[in-house]
Write a protein that holds these residues in place. Structure first.
Motif, PDB file in Angstrom:
ATOM      1  N   MET A 162       5.088 -44.302 -19.779  1.00  0.00           N
ATOM      2  CA  MET A 162       5.085 -45.578 -19.516  1.00  0.00           C
ATOM      3  C   MET A 162       6.552 -46.125 -18.991  1.00  0.00           C
ATOM      4  N   LEU A 163       7.473 -45.542 -19.780  1.00  0.00           N
ATOM      5  CA  LEU A 163       8.836 -45.626 -19.164  1.00  0.00           C
ATOM      6  C   LEU A 163       9.201 -45.142 -17.929  1.00  0.00           C
ATOM      7  N   SER A 164       8.694 -44.081 -17.455  1.00  0.00           N
ATOM      8  CA  SER A 164       8.945 -43.370 -16.178  1.00  0.00           C
ATOM      9  C   SER A 164       8.226 -44.015 -15.182  1.00  0.00           C
ATOM     10  N   ILE A 165       6.791 -44.349 -15.319  1.00  0.00           N
ATOM     11  CA  ILE A 165       6.083 -44.794 -14.085  1.00  0.00           C
ATOM     12  C   ILE A 165       6.106 -46.261 -14.078  1.00  0.00           C
ATOM     13  N   THR A 166       6.815 -46.981 -15.020  1.00  0.00           N
ATOM     14  CA  THR A 166       6.915 -48.570 -14.750  1.00  0.00           C
ATOM     15  C   THR A 166       8.345 -49.108 -14.264  1.00  0.00           C
ATOM     16  N   ALA A 167       9.348 -48.103 -14.294  1.00  0.00           N
ATOM     17  CA  ALA A 167      10.589 -48.458 -13.652  1.00  0.00           C
ATOM     18  C   ALA A 167      10.741 -49.029 -12.419  1.00  0.00           C
ATOM     19  N   PRO A 168      11.417 -50.013 -12.160  1.00  0.00           N
ATOM     20  CA  PRO A 168      11.140 -50.781 -10.818  1.00  0.00           C
ATOM     21  C   PRO A 168      11.524 -50.049  -9.852  1.00  0.00           C
ATOM     22  N   ALA A 169      12.360 -48.955  -9.665  1.00  0.00           N
ATOM     23  CA  ALA A 169      12.585 -48.282  -8.547  1.00  0.00           C
ATOM     24  C   ALA A 169      11.846 -47.070  -8.569  1.00  0.00           C
ATOM     25  N   ASP A 170      11.144 -46.666  -9.382  1.00  0.00           N
ATOM     26  CA  ASP A 170      10.127 -45.713  -9.439  1.00  0.00           C
ATOM     27  C   ASP A 170       9.175 -45.427  -8.388  1.00  0.00           C
ATOM     28  N   ALA A 171       8.393 -46.282  -8.183  1.00  0.00           N
ATOM     29  CA  ALA A 171       7.423 -46.199  -6.879  1.00  0.00           C
ATOM     30  C   ALA A 171       8.226 -45.999  -5.483  1.00  0.00           C
ATOM     31  N   GLN A 172       9.541 -46.739  -5.200  1.00  0.00           N
ATOM     32  CA  GLN A 172      10.226 -46.065  -4.203  1.00  0.00           C
ATOM     33  C   GLN A 172      10.594 -44.771  -4.091  1.00  0.00           C
ATOM     34  N   VAL A 173      10.956 -44.217  -5.289  1.00  0.00           N
ATOM     35  CA  VAL A 173      11.291 -42.774  -5.245  1.00  0.00           C
ATOM     36  C   VAL A 173       9.998 -41.888  -4.884  1.00  0.00           C
ATOM     37  N   VAL A 174       8.985 -42.182  -5.566  1.00  0.00           N
ATOM     38  CA  VAL A 174       7.894 -41.523  -5.263  1.00  0.00           C
ATOM     39  C   VAL A 174       7.442 -41.629  -3.705  1.00  0.00           C
ATOM     40  N   GLY A 175       7.856 -42.793  -2.988  1.00  0.00           N
ATOM     41  CA  GLY A 175       7.600 -42.920  -1.639  1.00  0.00           C
ATOM     42  C   GLY A 175       5.978 -43.372  -1.337  1.00  0.00           C
ATOM     43  N   ARG A 176       5.378 -43.547  -2.300  1.00  0.00           N
ATOM     44  CA  ARG A 176       3.924 -44.084  -2.142  1.00  0.00           C
ATOM     45  C   ARG A 176       3.706 -45.683  -2.265  1.00  0.00           C
ATOM     46  N   SER A 177       2.688 -46.092  -1.445  1.00  0.00           N
ATOM     47  CA  SER A 177       2.339 -47.312  -1.607  1.00  0.00           C
ATOM     48  C   SER A 177       1.929 -47.748  -3.063  1.00  0.00           C
ATOM     49  N   VAL A 178       1.815 -49.084  -3.274  1.00  0.00           N
ATOM     50  CA  VAL A 178       1.685 -49.347  -4.711  1.00  0.00           C
ATOM     51  C   VAL A 178       0.144 -49.073  -5.064  1.00  0.00           C
ATOM     52  N   ARG A 179      -0.794 -49.456  -4.399  1.00  0.00           N
ATOM     53  CA  ARG A 179      -2.009 -49.311  -4.808  1.00  0.00           C
ATOM     54  C   ARG A 179      -2.546 -47.935  -4.930  1.00  0.00           C
ATOM     55  N   PRO A 180      -2.213 -46.927  -3.564  1.00  0.00           N
ATOM     56  CA  PRO A 180      -2.643 -45.677  -3.929  1.00  0.00           C
ATOM     57  C   PRO A 180      -1.855 -44.848  -5.257  1.00  0.00           C
ATOM     58  N   PHE A 181      -0.420 -45.397  -5.671  1.00  0.00           N
ATOM     59  CA  PHE A 181       0.486 -44.963  -6.570  1.00  0.00           C
ATOM     60  C   PHE A 181      -0.491 -45.163  -7.892  1.00  0.00           C
ATOM     61  N   TRP A 182      -1.082 -46.385  -8.254  1.00  0.00           N
ATOM     62  CA  TRP A 182      -1.841 -46.556  -9.425  1.00  0.00           C
ATOM     63  C   TRP A 182      -3.346 -45.947  -9.526  1.00  0.00           C
ATOM     64  N   GLN A 183      -3.708 -45.609  -8.105  1.00  0.00           N
ATOM     65  CA  GLN A 183      -4.956 -44.894  -8.123  1.00  0.00           C
ATOM     66  C   GLN A 183      -4.462 -43.421  -8.648  1.00  0.00           C
ATOM     67  N   GLY A 184      -3.419 -42.863  -8.137  1.00  0.00           N
ATOM     68  CA  GLY A 184      -2.847 -41.703  -8.519  1.00  0.00           C
ATOM     69  C   GLY A 184      -2.884 -41.484 -10.252  1.00  0.00           C
ATOM     70  N   ILE A 185      -2.268 -42.450 -10.877  1.00  0.00           N
ATOM     71  CA  ILE A 185      -1.927 -42.651 -12.368  1.00  0.00           C
ATOM     72  C   ILE A 185      -3.395 -42.387 -12.857  1.00  0.00           C
ATOM     73  N   ALA A 186      -4.379 -43.272 -12.398  1.00  0.00           N
ATOM     74  CA  ALA A 186      -5.799 -43.094 -12.963  1.00  0.00           C
ATOM     75  C   ALA A 186      -6.404 -41.835 -12.954  1.00  0.00           C
ATOM     76  N   LEU A 187      -6.120 -40.926 -11.804  1.00  0.00           N
ATOM     77  CA  LEU A 187      -6.665 -39.611 -11.389  1.00  0.00           C
ATOM     78  C   LEU A 187      -5.941 -38.636 -12.338  1.00  0.00           C
ATOM     79  N   GLY A 188      -4.589 -38.960 -12.560  1.00  0.00           N
ATOM     80  CA  GLY A 188      -3.864 -38.070 -13.282  1.00  0.00           C
ATOM     81  C   GLY A 188      -4.382 -38.070 -14.924  1.00  0.00           C
ATOM     82  N   VAL A 189      -4.591 -39.228 -15.240  1.00  0.00           N
ATOM     83  CA  VAL A 189      -5.354 -39.169 -16.844  1.00  0.00           C
ATOM     84  C   VAL A 189      -6.654 -38.631 -16.647  1.00  0.00           C
ATOM     85  N   ILE A 190      -7.406 -38.821 -15.707  1.00  0.00           N
ATOM     86  CA  ILE A 190      -8.656 -38.052 -15.753  1.00  0.00           C
ATOM     87  C   ILE A 190      -8.523 -36.684 -15.751  1.00  0.00           C
ATOM     88  N   THR A 191      -7.370 -36.304 -15.024  1.00  0.00           N
ATOM     89  CA  THR A 191      -7.119 -34.777 -15.047  1.00  0.00           C
ATOM     90  C   THR A 191      -6.754 -34.210 -16.228  1.00  0.00           C
TER      91      THR A 191
END
Length: 291
Positions: free
Chosen positions: A132-161
């Motif tokens: 939670m600390l890592s993925i909710t950091a304000p600059a994190d989405a910019q570091v990853v370079g993904r848009s917000v909606r697919p980024f959170w879809q990626g979180i859900a897919l990672g949990v399922i994995t």
């Protein structure tokens, strides 16, 4: 000492495999990627298993458990893992993969009546807090370079994995404990996964494919060999030589090892939250392993 080197080697190859998958992001369809990776992994493990002459070590009931393990850990989890990398990036995907440890613990508690100690509960809390600390950091989405909606879809897919991997490990555990040779077990799991992804081609969506050039094939093949053959072989060899808790902890350092790799390849320095979150997740895995 050798077990430590092998464990860290496994973590490093898992990190490299994730980065190679990320390189084909947008250039290969997910189901196409799954077919190729499973096919390559199956071919390599099949050849090695044949050379070892270990197919005779697999009984019918063990094959059944490994097939169920493949359904959860390969057919489901590999698809969601590729999606997680493409939507959220290799760093977040590697971090979310540490959830497999607490999910396996909880499944063992529910299905097998295994106990969960206070230390293991604290380990689960550390992993969740680190993620939670890592993925909710304000600059994190910019570091990853993904848009917000697919980024959170990626979180859900990672949990399922992580759920799929935990279930796959739980199902394979009795067969492996009974003496199935590890490369042969991987050949069975990847072979059934490859057959599954081929069967999916009866649907128009699964037939969608992009032209594969030399670069794409090298990246897909490299990710399959590094992650599903070399990495798993290192891990099995480490488990045969070292303490399970130490091996489990060191082999889960992928989220930390991937940070300097990404820094070197992208030129973007990971945030402090990324370093702290990854460290807390690995520390939580250590608590679960040793408690």
């Amino acid at each position: 000492m050798l077990a430590i080197v092998l464990s860290l080697g496994a973590a490093a190859t898992f990190a490299l495999s994730a980065m190679l998958i990320d390189r084909v992001n947008g250039r290969v369809a997910i189901l196409q990627l799954a077919r190729w990776q499973m096919g390559i992994a199956f071919a390599v493990t099949l050849v090695v298993s044949a050379l070892l002459g270990s197919w005779q070590t697999v009984a019918a009931w063990q094959f059944g458990l490994l097939a169920a393990s493949s359904a959860a850990g390969i057919m489901l989890a590999s698809l969601t893992y590729f999606g997680a990398i493409m939507f959220a990036g290799p760093r977040i995907s590697a971090l979310l993969f540490t959830l497999a440890s607490p999910f396996a613990l909880l499944m063992g508690y529910v299905a097998l009546g295994e106990t969960v100690s206070a230390g293991q509960g604290a380990g689960i809390a550390l992993i969740v807090f680190g993620i939670m600390l890592s993925i909710t950091a304000p600059a994190d989405a910019q570091v990853v370079g993904r848009s917000v909606r697919p980024f959170w879809q990626g979180i859900a897919l990672g949990v399922i994995t992580s759920v799929g991997q935990a279930a796959g490990s739980l199902l394979a555990r009795p067969a492996m404990a009974a003496g199935v040779e590890p490369v042969t077990a991987m050949a069975i799991r990847s072979g059934l996964g490859f057959a599954f992804f081929l069967a999916l081609m009866v649907t128009p969506m699964a037939r969608r494919a992009m032209p594969l050039g030399r670069s794409e094939l090298l990246n897909i093949g490299g990710s399959a060999i590094l992650g599903m053959f070399i990495g798993m072989s290192f891990l099995m060899a480490a488990l045969a030589r070292g303490d399970v808790g130490i091996v489990s902890t060191l082999s889960s350092t992928t989220p930390i090892l991937i940070l300097p790799m990404l820094w070197a390849t992208t030129g973007k320095r990971p945030t402090v939250a990324a370093w702290v979150g990854a460290t807390l997740a690995v520390a939580g895995t250590a608590l679960i392993s040793f408690a």
